[in-house]
Design a protein around this motif. Structure first.
Motif, PDB file in Angstrom:
ATOM      1  N   ARG A  48       1.012  -1.205   0.000  1.00 37.42           N
ATOM      2  CA  ARG A  48      -0.130  -0.084  -0.059  1.00 37.42           C
ATOM      3  C   ARG A  48       0.892   1.226  -0.144  1.00 37.42           C
ATOM      4  NH1 ARG A  48      -4.483  -2.238  -1.530  1.00 37.42           N
ATOM      5  NH2 ARG A  48      -5.272  -4.058  -0.388  1.00 37.42           N
ATOM      6  N   ILE A  49       0.325   2.484  -0.649  1.00 36.31           N
ATOM      7  CA  ILE A  49       0.767   3.527  -0.441  1.00 36.31           C
ATOM      8  C   ILE A  49       0.188   4.500   0.404  1.00 36.31           C
ATOM      9  CG2 ILE A  49       1.457   5.662  -1.954  1.00 36.31           C
ATOM     10  CD1 ILE A  49       1.164   4.032  -4.500  1.00 36.31           C
ATOM     11  N   LEU A  50       0.957   4.927   1.538  1.00 35.34           N
ATOM     12  CA  LEU A  50       0.553   5.739   2.365  1.00 35.34           C
ATOM     13  C   LEU A  50       0.385   7.236   1.943  1.00 35.34           C
ATOM     14  CD1 LEU A  50       2.244   4.552   5.599  1.00 35.34           C
ATOM     15  CD2 LEU A  50       0.245   3.842   4.851  1.00 35.34           C
ATOM     16  N   PRO A  51      -0.613   7.932   2.711  1.00 35.21           N
ATOM     17  CA  PRO A  51      -0.639   9.530   2.187  1.00 35.21           C
ATOM     18  C   PRO A  51       0.568  10.319   2.008  1.00 35.21           C
ATOM     19  CG  PRO A  51      -2.480   8.805   3.732  1.00 35.21           C
ATOM     20  CD  PRO A  51      -1.526   7.697   3.684  1.00 35.21           C
ATOM     21  N   ASP A  52       1.393  10.074   3.022  1.00 38.48           N
ATOM     22  CA  ASP A  52       2.722  10.788   2.770  1.00 38.48           C
ATOM     23  C   ASP A  52       3.946  10.410   1.930  1.00 38.48           C
ATOM     24  OD1 ASP A  52       3.558   8.243   3.987  1.00 38.48           O
ATOM     25  OD2 ASP A  52       4.270   9.238   6.009  1.00 38.48           O
ATOM     26  N   GLY A  53       3.152   9.213   1.124  1.00 38.75           N
ATOM     27  CA  GLY A  53       4.148   8.706  -0.001  1.00 38.75           C
ATOM     28  C   GLY A  53       4.994   7.610   0.450  1.00 38.75           C
ATOM     29  N   ASN A  54       5.109   7.263   1.606  1.00 38.54           N
ATOM     30  CA  ASN A  54       5.760   5.853   2.021  1.00 38.54           C
ATOM     31  C   ASN A  54       4.954   4.589   1.811  1.00 38.54           C
ATOM     32  OD1 ASN A  54       8.066   7.303   3.256  1.00 38.54           O
ATOM     33  ND2 ASN A  54       7.160   7.386   5.292  1.00 38.54           N
ATOM     34  N   LEU A  55       5.819   3.437   1.833  1.00 40.38           N
ATOM     35  CA  LEU A  55       4.862   2.362   1.262  1.00 40.38           C
ATOM     36  C   LEU A  55       5.220   1.353   2.370  1.00 40.38           C
ATOM     37  CD1 LEU A  55       7.476   2.229  -1.799  1.00 40.38           C
ATOM     38  CD2 LEU A  55       5.213   3.289  -1.674  1.00 40.38           C
ATOM     39  N   ILE A  56       4.042   0.723   2.475  1.00 41.89           N
ATOM     40  CA  ILE A  56       3.750  -0.431   3.577  1.00 41.89           C
ATOM     41  C   ILE A  56       3.622  -1.744   2.832  1.00 41.89           C
ATOM     42  CG2 ILE A  56       1.957  -1.456   4.791  1.00 41.89           C
ATOM     43  CD1 ILE A  56       3.227   0.361   6.525  1.00 41.89           C
ATOM     44  N   ILE A  57       4.466  -2.962   3.201  1.00 41.71           N
ATOM     45  CA  ILE A  57       4.469  -4.122   2.620  1.00 41.71           C
ATOM     46  C   ILE A  57       4.173  -4.999   3.626  1.00 41.71           C
ATOM     47  CG2 ILE A  57       5.993  -5.886   1.453  1.00 41.71           C
ATOM     48  CD1 ILE A  57       5.576  -3.506  -0.198  1.00 41.71           C
ATOM     49  N   LEU A  58       3.038  -6.081   3.483  1.00 38.24           N
ATOM     50  CA  LEU A  58       2.928  -7.176   4.272  1.00 38.24           C
ATOM     51  C   LEU A  58       3.497  -8.339   3.874  1.00 38.24           C
ATOM     52  CD1 LEU A  58       0.932  -7.460   6.785  1.00 38.24           C
ATOM     53  CD2 LEU A  58      -0.799  -8.401   4.935  1.00 38.24           C
ATOM     54  N   ASP A  59       4.303  -8.850   4.613  1.00 37.39           N
ATOM     55  CA  ASP A  59       5.253 -10.108   4.442  1.00 37.39           C
ATOM     56  C   ASP A  59       4.298 -11.234   5.330  1.00 37.39           C
ATOM     57  OD1 ASP A  59       6.983 -12.237   4.139  1.00 37.39           O
ATOM     58  OD2 ASP A  59       8.509 -11.110   5.611  1.00 37.39           O
ATOM     59  N   TYR A  60       3.918 -12.154   4.319  1.00 32.36           N
ATOM     60  CA  TYR A  60       3.133 -13.296   4.906  1.00 32.36           C
ATOM     61  C   TYR A  60       3.991 -14.337   5.530  1.00 32.36           C
ATOM     62  CZ  TYR A  60       0.467 -17.314   4.784  1.00 32.36           C
ATOM     63  OH  TYR A  60      -0.104 -18.931   4.993  1.00 32.36           O
ATOM     64  N   ARG A  61       5.252 -14.466   5.105  1.00 31.65           N
ATOM     65  CA  ARG A  61       6.062 -15.632   5.608  1.00 31.65           C
ATOM     66  C   ARG A  61       6.409 -15.282   6.955  1.00 31.65           C
ATOM     67  NH1 ARG A  61       9.308 -16.390   1.329  1.00 31.65           N
ATOM     68  NH2 ARG A  61       8.124 -18.319   0.796  1.00 31.65           N
ATOM     69  N   LYS A  62       6.940 -14.087   7.255  1.00 29.40           N
ATOM     70  CA  LYS A  62       7.344 -13.622   8.841  1.00 29.40           C
ATOM     71  C   LYS A  62       6.467 -13.009   9.545  1.00 29.40           C
ATOM     72  CE  LYS A  62      12.242 -13.674   7.893  1.00 29.40           C
ATOM     73  NZ  LYS A  62      13.429 -12.954   8.090  1.00 29.40           N
ATOM     74  N   ARG A  63       4.990 -12.607   8.762  1.00 29.85           N
ATOM     75  CA  ARG A  63       3.924 -12.178   9.431  1.00 29.85           C
ATOM     76  C   ARG A  63       4.119 -10.564   9.998  1.00 29.85           C
ATOM     77  NH1 ARG A  63       1.635 -17.365  13.062  1.00 29.85           N
ATOM     78  NH2 ARG A  63       1.642 -18.839  11.410  1.00 29.85           N
ATOM     79  N   GLN A  64       4.918  -9.912   9.135  1.00 30.74           N
ATOM     80  CA  GLN A  64       5.456  -8.695   9.454  1.00 30.74           C
ATOM     81  C   GLN A  64       4.986  -7.391   8.781  1.00 30.74           C
ATOM     82  OE1 GLN A  64       9.735  -9.102   9.401  1.00 30.74           O
ATOM     83  NE2 GLN A  64       9.727  -9.453  11.674  1.00 30.74           N
ATOM     84  N   LEU A  65       4.577  -6.480   9.219  1.00 32.27           N
ATOM     85  CA  LEU A  65       4.094  -5.118   8.437  1.00 32.27           C
ATOM     86  C   LEU A  65       5.340  -4.286   8.456  1.00 32.27           C
ATOM     87  CD1 LEU A  65       1.540  -3.945   6.993  1.00 32.27           C
ATOM     88  CD2 LEU A  65       1.287  -2.646   9.352  1.00 32.27           C
ATOM     89  N   LEU A  66       5.925  -3.975   7.000  1.00 35.07           N
ATOM     90  CA  LEU A  66       7.204  -3.460   6.760  1.00 35.07           C
ATOM     91  C   LEU A  66       6.810  -2.121   6.204  1.00 35.07           C
ATOM     92  CD1 LEU A  66       8.938  -6.468   5.100  1.00 35.07           C
ATOM     93  CD2 LEU A  66       9.046  -5.482   7.552  1.00 35.07           C
ATOM     94  N   LEU A  67       7.689  -1.222   6.608  1.00 37.36           N
ATOM     95  CA  LEU A  67       7.679   0.430   5.999  1.00 37.36           C
ATOM     96  C   LEU A  67       9.020   0.624   5.306  1.00 37.36           C
ATOM     97  CD1 LEU A  67       6.024   3.065   6.181  1.00 37.36           C
ATOM     98  CD2 LEU A  67       7.561   3.451   8.163  1.00 37.36           C
ATOM     99  N   PHE A  68       8.739   1.157   3.916  1.00 36.15           N
ATOM    100  CA  PHE A  68       9.701   1.652   3.014  1.00 36.15           C
ATOM    101  C   PHE A  68       9.297   3.067   2.586  1.00 36.15           C
ATOM    102  CE2 PHE A  68       9.753  -2.853   2.465  1.00 36.15           C
ATOM    103  CZ  PHE A  68      11.160  -3.088   2.186  1.00 36.15           C
ATOM    104  N   SER A  69      10.531   3.915   2.448  1.00 34.56           N
ATOM    105  CA  SER A  69      10.300   5.044   2.008  1.00 34.56           C
ATOM    106  C   SER A  69       9.879   5.376   0.538  1.00 34.56           C
ATOM    107  CB  SER A  69      11.804   6.007   2.042  1.00 34.56           C
ATOM    108  OG  SER A  69      12.618   5.373   1.028  1.00 34.56           O
ATOM    109  N   ASN A  70       9.351   6.547   0.156  1.00 38.79           N
ATOM    110  CA  ASN A  70       8.673   6.541  -1.196  1.00 38.79           C
ATOM    111  C   ASN A  70       9.669   6.305  -2.295  1.00 38.79           C
ATOM    112  OD1 ASN A  70      10.316   8.872  -1.042  1.00 38.79           O
ATOM    113  ND2 ASN A  70       8.691  10.447  -1.152  1.00 38.79           N
ATOM    114  N   ASP A  71      11.023   6.342  -1.925  1.00 35.15           N
ATOM    115  CA  ASP A  71      11.945   5.891  -3.058  1.00 35.15           C
ATOM    116  C   ASP A  71      12.531   4.660  -2.884  1.00 35.15           C
ATOM    117  OD1 ASP A  71      13.346   6.437  -0.688  1.00 35.15           O
ATOM    118  OD2 ASP A  71      14.835   7.755  -1.571  1.00 35.15           O
TER     119      ASP A  71
END
Length: 284
Positions: A48-71
């Protein structure tokens, strides 16, 4: 402005405001996520793309919510869950909702404080989630789905929306995918079916999202492509394929204000014989 609103305008105003046709939709590559070496076993079920441009990734294998910058640079782990994770959506402010499958739970997560702030318990599997900021729809890939009012947490069972996989909301309508039947469907806010699309370009559709004009985008996983459908469900076109580097896509999202699109994909690095998952970012 959506295509529906556009066609309601007087003709002289339509001439000044042009909504693109499906043939004009051509994504341009922007970047891809830089996956740290120790994370190359991740399995992306949703992005998903958050309103501030950062990116959210859902990792099924490790059951984690991960945050990435817009780049595309990894920032950190938001939350690690004990249950299986299937889907994530932005809700409002800094909150996202995560669907936790057979646990019959959806959790609300504060992405700034990195903590779970609320647990929603239902009587059914929680597979897909979508929100417009006021309501939260939770799909069930077995039986009926649920629409929840986020202001008072009351909920309504959508009995005609059965066996939906991933879902998305746009202007009150609910859109969903049926992978096993190669179908993409549109419902009104009560779950009444409006249209269904089955097309040769659509093979095991999973993630689904819409742009600002109401065009529907789905990750067609088995034929390694991204397909766009017109707002009325009458036209369909492949806009990204294996030739563009797309392989087994699952997650997809669009920031309707900026026109930025994120798509999950498998990739093989040079001099490597092992696939790993990442996500590509495009401008549409």
């Amino acid at each position: 402005m959506s295509s529906e609103d556009y066609h309601k305008l007087p003709k002289f105003m339509q001439e000044k405001i042009k909504v693109p046709g499906i043939e004009e939709i051509k994504p341009s590559f922007f970047t891809r996520l830089t996956i740290p070496e120790e994370m190359k076993t991740l399995s992306i079920f949703s992005c998903r793309i958050l309103p501030d441009g950062n990116l959210i990734i859902l990792d099924y294998r490790k059951r984690q919510l991960l945050l990435f910058s817009n780049d595309g640079i990894f920032i950190g782990i938001v939350v690690t869950f004990t249950q299986e994770t299937y889907d994530v959506c932005f809700v409002r402010k800094r909150t996202v909702a995560v669907a936790l499958g057979a646990s019959n739970q959806t959790k609300l997560v504060d992405t700034e404080k990195n903590k779970i702030i609320q647990t929603i318990k239902l009587s059914h599997n929680c597979y897909g989630v979508a929100s417009d900021g006021e309501t939260l729809v939770i799909s069930n890939n077995d039986r009926q789905s649920t629409r929840m009012n986020l202001n008072d947490m009351s909920h309504t069972i959508l009995e005609r929306m059965e066996r939906l996989d991933c879902i998305s909301l746009f202007q009150g309508n609910i859109y969903g995918t049926f992978p096993e039947e190669n179908k993409v469907c549109c419902y009104d806010s009560t779950g009444e079916p409006l249209w269904t699309v089955q097309h040769q370009d659509i093979d095991y559709p999973l993630g689904i999202t819409l742009d600002i004009n109401g065009f529907v985008y789905t990750a067609s996983s088995r034929n390694d492509s991204i397909v766009v459908i017109s707002p009325d469900g009458k036209s369909c076109k492949t806009i990204l394929s294996e030739a563009d580097g797309i392989k087994e896509p699952i997650g997809i999202d669009i920031n309707r204000e900026t026109g930025i699109m994120i798509v999950s994909s498998k990739i093989m690095e040079d001099r490597s014989y092992t696939d790993f998952e990442t996500a590509f970012v495009y401008k549409i």
